[in-house]
Write a protein that holds these residues in place. Structure first.
Motif, PDB file in Angstrom:
ATOM      1  N   VAL A   1       6.374   8.450  -0.279  1.00  0.00           N
ATOM      2  CA  VAL A   1       6.486   9.460  -1.109  1.00  0.00           C
ATOM      3  C   VAL A   1       6.234  10.687  -0.143  1.00  0.00           C
ATOM      4  N   VAL A   2       6.986  11.769   0.309  1.00  0.00           N
ATOM      5  CA  VAL A   2       6.655  13.057   1.010  1.00  0.00           C
ATOM      6  C   VAL A   2       6.914  14.057   0.105  1.00  0.00           C
ATOM      7  N   SER A   3       5.706  14.952  -0.125  1.00  0.00           N
ATOM      8  CA  SER A   3       5.791  16.453  -0.730  1.00  0.00           C
ATOM      9  C   SER A   3       4.949  17.135  -0.378  1.00  0.00           C
TER      10      SER A   3
ATOM     11  N   GLU B   1       9.977  14.376  -1.973  1.00  0.00           N
ATOM     12  CA  GLU B   1       9.747  15.365  -3.017  1.00  0.00           C
ATOM     13  C   GLU B   1      10.026  14.832  -4.462  1.00  0.00           C
ATOM     14  N   GLY B   2       9.352  13.581  -4.512  1.00  0.00           N
ATOM     15  CA  GLY B   2       9.280  13.207  -6.054  1.00  0.00           C
ATOM     16  C   GLY B   2      10.732  12.689  -6.742  1.00  0.00           C
ATOM     17  N   MET B   3      10.284  12.569  -8.145  1.00  0.00           N
ATOM     18  CA  MET B   3      11.575  11.829  -8.729  1.00  0.00           C
ATOM     19  C   MET B   3      12.586  12.763  -9.016  1.00  0.00           C
TER      20      MET B   3
ATOM     21  N   ASN C   1       1.036  -1.336  -0.038  1.00  0.00           N
ATOM     22  CA  ASN C   1      -0.029   0.174   0.008  1.00  0.00           C
ATOM     23  C   ASN C   1       0.798   1.306  -0.106  1.00  0.00           C
ATOM     24  N   SER C   2       1.175   1.816  -1.216  1.00  0.00           N
ATOM     25  CA  SER C   2       2.318   2.934  -1.352  1.00  0.00           C
ATOM     26  C   SER C   2       1.647   4.123  -0.645  1.00  0.00           C
ATOM     27  N   LEU C   3       2.327   4.829  -0.114  1.00  0.00           N
ATOM     28  CA  LEU C   3       1.814   6.048   1.144  1.00  0.00           C
ATOM     29  C   LEU C   3       2.336   7.282   0.378  1.00  0.00           C
TER      30      LEU C   3
ATOM     31  N   PHE D   1       1.937   7.512  -7.778  1.00  0.00           N
ATOM     32  CA  PHE D   1       2.520   6.397  -7.371  1.00  0.00           C
ATOM     33  C   PHE D   1       1.568   5.818  -6.104  1.00  0.00           C
ATOM     34  N   CYS D   2       0.820   6.679  -5.480  1.00  0.00           N
ATOM     35  CA  CYS D   2       0.241   6.455  -4.200  1.00  0.00           C
ATOM     36  C   CYS D   2      -1.302   6.270  -4.258  1.00  0.00           C
ATOM     37  N   ARG D   3      -1.908   4.975  -3.379  1.00  0.00           N
ATOM     38  CA  ARG D   3      -3.360   4.893  -3.326  1.00  0.00           C
ATOM     39  C   ARG D   3      -3.891   5.769  -2.276  1.00  0.00           C
TER      40      ARG D   3
END
Length: 219
Positions: free
Chosen positions: A177-179, A148-150, A32-34, A188-190
């Motif tokens: 991923v934090v942003s 902060e992403g790619m 479960n990508s967060l 990327f995140c559900r």
């Protein structure tokens, strides 16, 4: 899995104490990508560094039961005076991997040509980001941490190859991923969370998290 149990973290700024987490408890489950939404200056990098074990909590426990990456963009393990070849082989040994494989993988993915055998300190920021991302992808993890992403790269071929590998990895791995930008999380995140006043508020969907995030911005 990563679990925070009653975790507190704060810093003294010289004038006041800045609270990052205040007895916060939450879990990141495999599969479960967060995405974590947080305003600049609220401590999102500190939280992801704590997940990686780069920073320790003041109080509470952080439990890790999975292989967790270093944060994408973290250059602490890369020595600027050494070449990309030397860095790749050193990190391979740290993770008990074949240095020849890690070097050849990064050389192929980065596409740096002769610069791969030059000191990393001579690289542009984009070249350093490509090396950092390649090193992370060379090591297989259960949970990938991204701040902060790619990485920012104008190299079309690098973006194509790295994106293809990452999508393949995410079939069997989880991403955090934090942003400060909701659009960064959409790919990327559900599920998503909002870091606010020392607590991480978890939501089943990004839309729910965005409502709290937007409310805070206008309150």
């Amino acid at each position: 899995m990563i679990a925070f149990e009653n975790v507190s973290k704060s810093f003294w700024t010289g004038q006041s104490r800045k609270v990052i987490l205040d007895r916060a408890s939450f879990r990141v489950e495999l599969g479960n990508s967060l995405g974590i939404l947080a305003r600049n200056g609220t401590g999102k990098t500190t939280v992801i560094n704590m997940m990686a074990g780069l920073e320790k909590p003041d109080e509470g426990r952080i439990i890790r039961t999975s292989r967790i990456s270093f944060p994408l963009g973290f250059m602490g393990g890369i020595q600027s005076k050494h070449t990309a070849t030397e860095n790749a082989r050193y990190i391979a040994r740290l993770y008990s991997l074949d240095p020849d494989y890690v070097e050849s993988f990064c050389r192929w993915l980065c596409g740096l040509g002769e610069y791969f055998d030059m000191p990393v300190g001579t690289y542009s920021s984009g070249m350093r980001a490509r090396l950092s991302f390649a090193l992370m992808l060379a090591l297989e993890f259960d949970i990938y941490l991204v701040d902060e992403g790619m990485p920012s790269s104008t190299d079309v071929e690098f973006n194509r190859k790295a994106g293809q590998i990452l999508r393949q990895r995410l079939k069997n791995a989880t991403m955090v991923v934090v942003s400060h930008q909701p659009s960064t999380l959409e790919k990327f995140c559900r599920s998503a969370a909002v870091l606010r006043h020392g607590q991480l508020y978890m939501f089943d969907t990004l839309e729910e998290a965005k409502r709290l995030y937007d409310y805070e911005a206008h309150s």
